[in-house]
Write a protein that holds these residues in place. Sequence first.
Motif, mmCIF file in Angstrom:
data_model
loop_
_atom_site.group_PDB
_atom_site.id
_atom_site.type_symbol
_atom_site.label_atom_id
_atom_site.label_comp_id
_atom_site.label_asym_id
_atom_site.label_seq_id
_atom_site.Cartn_x
_atom_site.Cartn_y
_atom_site.Cartn_z
ATOM 1 N N SER A 14 0.823 -1.209 0.000
ATOM 2 C CA SER A 14 0.000 0.000 0.000
ATOM 3 C C SER A 14 0.855 1.256 0.000
ATOM 4 C CB SER A 14 -0.934 -0.014 1.217
ATOM 5 O OG SER A 14 -1.689 1.173 1.267
ATOM 6 N N ARG A 15 1.919 1.249 0.823
ATOM 7 C CA ARG A 15 2.792 2.420 0.892
ATOM 8 C C ARG A 15 3.510 2.631 -0.438
ATOM 9 N NH1 ARG A 15 5.240 1.105 5.102
ATOM 10 N NH2 ARG A 15 7.215 0.307 4.279
ATOM 11 N N GLN A 16 3.970 1.552 -1.078
ATOM 12 C CA GLN A 16 4.637 1.670 -2.365
ATOM 13 C C GLN A 16 3.695 2.231 -3.417
ATOM 14 O OE1 GLN A 16 5.984 -2.360 -2.894
ATOM 15 N NE2 GLN A 16 8.011 -1.951 -2.041
ATOM 16 N N MET A 17 2.428 1.768 -3.408
ATOM 17 C CA MET A 17 1.456 2.279 -4.361
ATOM 18 C C MET A 17 1.179 3.751 -4.122
ATOM 19 S SD MET A 17 -1.198 -0.948 -4.543
ATOM 20 C CE MET A 17 -2.344 -0.072 -5.604
ATOM 21 N N SER A 18 1.123 4.153 -2.855
ATOM 22 C CA SER A 18 0.886 5.557 -2.523
ATOM 23 C C SER A 18 2.058 6.416 -2.981
ATOM 24 C CB SER A 18 0.680 5.700 -1.011
ATOM 25 O OG SER A 18 0.558 7.065 -0.650
ATOM 26 N N ASP A 19 3.281 5.954 -2.739
ATOM 27 C CA ASP A 19 4.458 6.701 -3.174
ATOM 28 C C ASP A 19 4.474 6.845 -4.695
ATOM 29 O OD1 ASP A 19 5.225 6.855 -0.550
ATOM 30 O OD2 ASP A 19 6.721 5.251 -0.675
ATOM 31 N N ALA A 20 4.168 5.773 -5.399
ATOM 32 C CA ALA A 20 4.151 5.825 -6.856
ATOM 33 C C ALA A 20 3.098 6.805 -7.350
ATOM 34 C CB ALA A 20 3.888 4.430 -7.428
ATOM 35 N N SER A 236 20.163 13.842 -3.221
ATOM 36 C CA SER A 236 20.881 12.585 -3.067
ATOM 37 C C SER A 236 19.888 11.520 -2.645
ATOM 38 C CB SER A 236 21.992 12.735 -2.018
ATOM 39 O OG SER A 236 22.742 11.559 -1.923
ATOM 40 N N SER A 237 19.337 10.806 -3.616
ATOM 41 C CA SER A 237 18.237 9.921 -3.287
ATOM 42 C C SER A 237 18.095 8.813 -4.323
ATOM 43 C CB SER A 237 16.929 10.720 -3.192
ATOM 44 O OG SER A 237 16.680 11.408 -4.411
ATOM 45 N N THR A 238 17.095 7.966 -4.060
ATOM 46 C CA THR A 238 16.806 6.824 -4.926
ATOM 47 C C THR A 238 15.300 6.727 -5.126
ATOM 48 O OG1 THR A 238 18.716 5.607 -4.084
ATOM 49 C CG2 THR A 238 17.011 4.325 -5.172
ATOM 50 N N LEU A 239 14.879 6.463 -6.351
ATOM 51 C CA LEU A 239 13.484 6.157 -6.642
ATOM 52 C C LEU A 239 13.436 4.792 -7.314
ATOM 53 C CD1 LEU A 239 12.080 9.536 -8.081
ATOM 54 C CD2 LEU A 239 11.907 8.660 -5.742
ATOM 55 N N THR A 240 12.503 3.962 -6.888
ATOM 56 C CA THR A 240 12.364 2.617 -7.429
ATOM 57 C C THR A 240 11.024 2.480 -8.122
ATOM 58 O OG1 THR A 240 13.743 1.690 -5.677
ATOM 59 C CG2 THR A 240 12.314 0.167 -6.864
ATOM 60 N N CYS A 241 11.027 1.955 -9.334
ATOM 61 C CA CYS A 241 9.792 1.744 -10.091
ATOM 62 C C CYS A 241 9.550 0.248 -10.264
ATOM 63 C CB CYS A 241 9.860 2.421 -11.459
ATOM 64 S SG CYS A 241 8.334 2.236 -12.406
ATOM 65 N N SER A 242 8.476 -0.218 -9.657
ATOM 66 C CA SER A 242 8.118 -1.634 -9.770
ATOM 67 C C SER A 242 6.765 -1.811 -10.448
ATOM 68 C CB SER A 242 8.093 -2.277 -8.376
ATOM 69 O OG SER A 242 7.248 -1.559 -7.501
ATOM 70 N N VAL A 243 6.343 -0.827 -11.234
ATOM 71 C CA VAL A 243 5.114 -0.965 -12.026
ATOM 72 C C VAL A 243 5.232 -2.224 -12.879
ATOM 73 C CG1 VAL A 243 3.745 0.070 -13.887
ATOM 74 C CG2 VAL A 243 4.676 1.513 -12.064
ATOM 75 N N VAL A 244 4.180 -3.002 -12.928
ATOM 76 C CA VAL A 244 4.209 -4.284 -13.643
ATOM 77 C C VAL A 244 4.347 -4.044 -15.140
ATOM 78 C CG1 VAL A 244 2.920 -6.384 -14.178
ATOM 79 C CG2 VAL A 244 2.845 -5.413 -11.865
#
Length: 332
Positions: A14-20, A236-244
């Motif tokens: 849920s948190r990952q979906m909200s961040d995305a 100085s950061s990281t963004l991760t994309c795990s969209v299917v």
Amino acid sequence: LQPALSRSVLLLISRQMSDASQLLSEAARRIPPLSAGSHKGQAGRLCVVGGCREYTGAPYFAAAAALRVGADLAHVICAEAAAPVIKSYSPELIVHPVLDGESASRELELWLPRFHAVLVGPGLGRGECVAGAEAAIKLAVSLNKPLVIDADGLAVVCSRPHLISGASRVLLTPNIVELRRLRSALCDGDSPDTDEAAESTARRISRSLGGGVALLCKGPVDVAVIDNDDGNAAASSTLTCSVVGSPRRCGGQGDVLAGLALAFANWCYAGPASPASPHPALLAAFAASALTRRCSAAAFKVNRRAMLASDLLAQIGPCSRELFPEADAVSD
């Protein structure tokens, strides 16, 4: 224990979906509004540097993707032998057959100042166009243009890293093999095939180039990294994309991603930003990754094993409206 574990997993998802969702909304705010009062070129005059005699599809896919996501004009600077082929693919592209000629540097000096952002690499090859690509990278950096470097453009970075060292508006888009080559050339080592290692490796590469160069590491999960330690948390950061996405690995999908990254890099650097906004290069990388993955999933649903990169192009419009609905409104 099991119910508690399930709840924690659901909370993480849920948190990952909200961040995305927040990141996609932030990217949508950078996309120029649709308006009858706008003029041609206002939403982006973009340039793809690449395309040799053997590889003509890659610059087409990149430039066409940039147009379909909303850029107004796309130029391709390519080898003379590639130009008629690329022109035959699409009348929308403006093609310059000069990259392998003696006048390449002069033509680049004439044209690059006119563009909002530049992509170097798709279909470049390792032969007669490399000198022109080096000149394009050097000039784009000197003009402080948003610059995306992909495919064989990354080989140029491996051999001549000083071209982008200290630059502040550069995004590299390596796959896992290209990431290994970058690390070997810039950090004296090799890189394991894990997503966790990809992030730390990309951070080392960014740091070795002065900290202002961002990387979008392509893999099962796409990871965008920058290491600009100037006291700004967003720098100085990281963004991760795990969209299917899809399990189909046809050629050309990386070129579509590079073209989308080009368009979003232009918008994210030019558009309004708040102090809490992600770094423009990381936001552009995330938006391009999410859209490419969504297009790939949609194209695979229709075509399955027959899916080609051209099928992704057809999905850019519908998937853009789905991911960035705020940007689809028309103002007076």
